[in-house]
Write a protein that holds these residues in place. Sequence first.
Motif, PDB file in Angstrom:
ATOM      1  N   PHE A  57       0.921  -1.277   0.000  1.00 12.76           N
ATOM      2  CA  PHE A  57      -0.108   0.038  -0.145  1.00 12.76           C
ATOM      3  C   PHE A  57       0.897   1.217   0.027  1.00 12.76           C
ATOM      4  N   PHE A  58       0.319   2.292  -0.595  1.00 15.76           N
ATOM      5  CA  PHE A  58       1.117   3.619  -0.289  1.00 15.76           C
ATOM      6  C   PHE A  58       0.539   4.494   0.723  1.00 15.76           C
ATOM      7  N   LEU A  59       1.500   4.980   1.520  1.00 14.05           N
ATOM      8  CA  LEU A  59       1.185   6.127   2.499  1.00 14.05           C
ATOM      9  C   LEU A  59       1.499   7.437   1.898  1.00 14.05           C
ATOM     10  N   TYR A  60       0.818   8.522   2.306  1.00 12.88           N
ATOM     11  CA  TYR A  60       1.165   9.727   1.958  1.00 12.88           C
ATOM     12  C   TYR A  60       1.568  10.739   3.115  1.00 12.88           C
ATOM     13  N   PHE A  61       2.871  11.147   2.995  1.00 11.63           N
ATOM     14  CA  PHE A  61       3.582  12.143   4.008  1.00 11.63           C
ATOM     15  C   PHE A  61       3.631  13.262   3.357  1.00 11.63           C
ATOM     16  N   ALA A  62       4.223  14.204   3.955  1.00 16.76           N
ATOM     17  CA  ALA A  62       4.473  15.519   3.642  1.00 16.76           C
ATOM     18  C   ALA A  62       6.006  15.527   2.791  1.00 16.76           C
ATOM     19  N   GLU A  63       5.998  16.181   1.779  1.00 16.85           N
ATOM     20  CA  GLU A  63       7.464  16.376   1.383  1.00 16.85           C
ATOM     21  C   GLU A  63       8.319  17.156   2.157  1.00 16.85           C
ATOM     22  N   ARG A  64       9.433  17.318   1.849  1.00 12.90           N
ATOM     23  CA  ARG A  64      10.267  18.321   2.735  1.00 12.90           C
ATOM     24  C   ARG A  64       9.961  19.786   2.617  1.00 12.90           C
ATOM     25  N   PHE A  68       3.407  19.760  -0.758  1.00  6.56           N
ATOM     26  CA  PHE A  68       2.517  18.548  -1.234  1.00  6.56           C
ATOM     27  C   PHE A  68       2.791  17.318  -0.339  1.00  6.56           C
ATOM     28  N   LEU A  69       2.074  16.434  -0.759  1.00  3.64           N
ATOM     29  CA  LEU A  69       2.076  15.023  -0.250  1.00  3.64           C
ATOM     30  C   LEU A  69       3.033  14.167  -1.437  1.00  3.64           C
ATOM     31  N   THR A  70       3.798  13.362  -0.819  1.00  7.38           N
ATOM     32  CA  THR A  70       4.381  12.252  -1.567  1.00  7.38           C
ATOM     33  C   THR A  70       4.097  10.911  -1.082  1.00  7.38           C
ATOM     34  N   SER A  71       4.334   9.936  -1.932  1.00 10.81           N
ATOM     35  CA  SER A  71       3.765   8.480  -1.462  1.00 10.81           C
ATOM     36  C   SER A  71       5.196   7.821  -1.050  1.00 10.81           C
ATOM     37  N   GLU A  72       5.019   6.853  -0.252  1.00 15.05           N
ATOM     38  CA  GLU A  72       5.998   5.887   0.054  1.00 15.05           C
ATOM     39  C   GLU A  72       5.316   4.647   0.452  1.00 15.05           C
ATOM     40  N   GLU A  73       5.747   3.569  -0.386  1.00 15.47           N
ATOM     41  CA  GLU A  73       5.156   2.254  -0.445  1.00 15.47           C
ATOM     42  C   GLU A  73       5.617   1.499   0.568  1.00 15.47           C
ATOM     43  N   ARG A  74       4.812   0.593   1.186  1.00 14.48           N
ATOM     44  CA  ARG A  74       4.971  -0.375   2.309  1.00 14.48           C
ATOM     45  C   ARG A  74       4.235  -1.625   2.039  1.00 14.48           C
ATOM     46  N   THR A  75       5.155  -2.484   2.717  1.00 12.55           N
ATOM     47  CA  THR A  75       4.356  -3.988   2.712  1.00 12.55           C
ATOM     48  C   THR A  75       4.079  -4.477   3.806  1.00 12.55           C
ATOM     49  N   VAL A  76       3.111  -5.323   4.254  1.00 11.45           N
ATOM     50  CA  VAL A  76       2.700  -5.831   5.568  1.00 11.45           C
ATOM     51  C   VAL A  76       2.062  -7.015   5.377  1.00 11.45           C
ATOM     52  N   SER A  77       1.906  -7.953   6.079  1.00 12.04           N
ATOM     53  CA  SER A  77       1.361  -9.296   6.134  1.00 12.04           C
ATOM     54  C   SER A  77       0.096  -9.036   6.597  1.00 12.04           C
ATOM     55  N   THR A  78      -1.024  -9.448   5.893  1.00 13.05           N
ATOM     56  CA  THR A  78      -2.448  -9.053   6.449  1.00 13.05           C
ATOM     57  C   THR A  78      -3.262 -10.171   5.877  1.00 13.05           C
TER      58      THR A  78
END
Length: 191
Positions: A57-64, A68-78
Amino acid sequence: MTENGKGQTGVFVAAAAATLLIVVLFSLFTGPKAATSETPDTPQAVQTSNRIEEESFFLYFAEREGRFLTSEERTVSTARDPWQLSQKIIAALIEGPERGSTRTIPAATRLRALYITTPKTAVVDFSREVRGEPKGAAAELLTVYSVVNSLAVNIPEIDAVRILIEGNRAETLSGHIDISEPLTPDMLLVR
């Protein structure tokens, strides 16, 4: 009673016993076949929905620069469960970014409750710490849409997000962005 009556009663009892025996034998030999033909569907459906998988999934955090927001991909077991994945997404947002992005939710924030209603609205109840220190309109906008985009973009069962603070509806987080109604994603904020 006549001897003929006793004979008819005996025949009747024998016929009833034979009928009962036939019914019992019939149910023994046909019952498992009927149950066998029905049972494969049920366990397979349960196993499929509870199977643990790797979910990206993609999380949206603030860019420096904080515009704007920038995405960061994460993977979890679920398990493929929208509620469980929603909880993991919010927990990851609170933990903060792993790369060069900037946190959007204060680290002291707690997720008090999360549920998904109809029609496809996630209700996310944060502790008061989500308000953070005084921040401007741009930072508040990115905090709100960090949550909204991260949930609605990743989970098909969610189209909109309502944010509560300490179990109550709020007008804003810190005076700028209206959160009194459910919000839909805004991908124009993402770079």
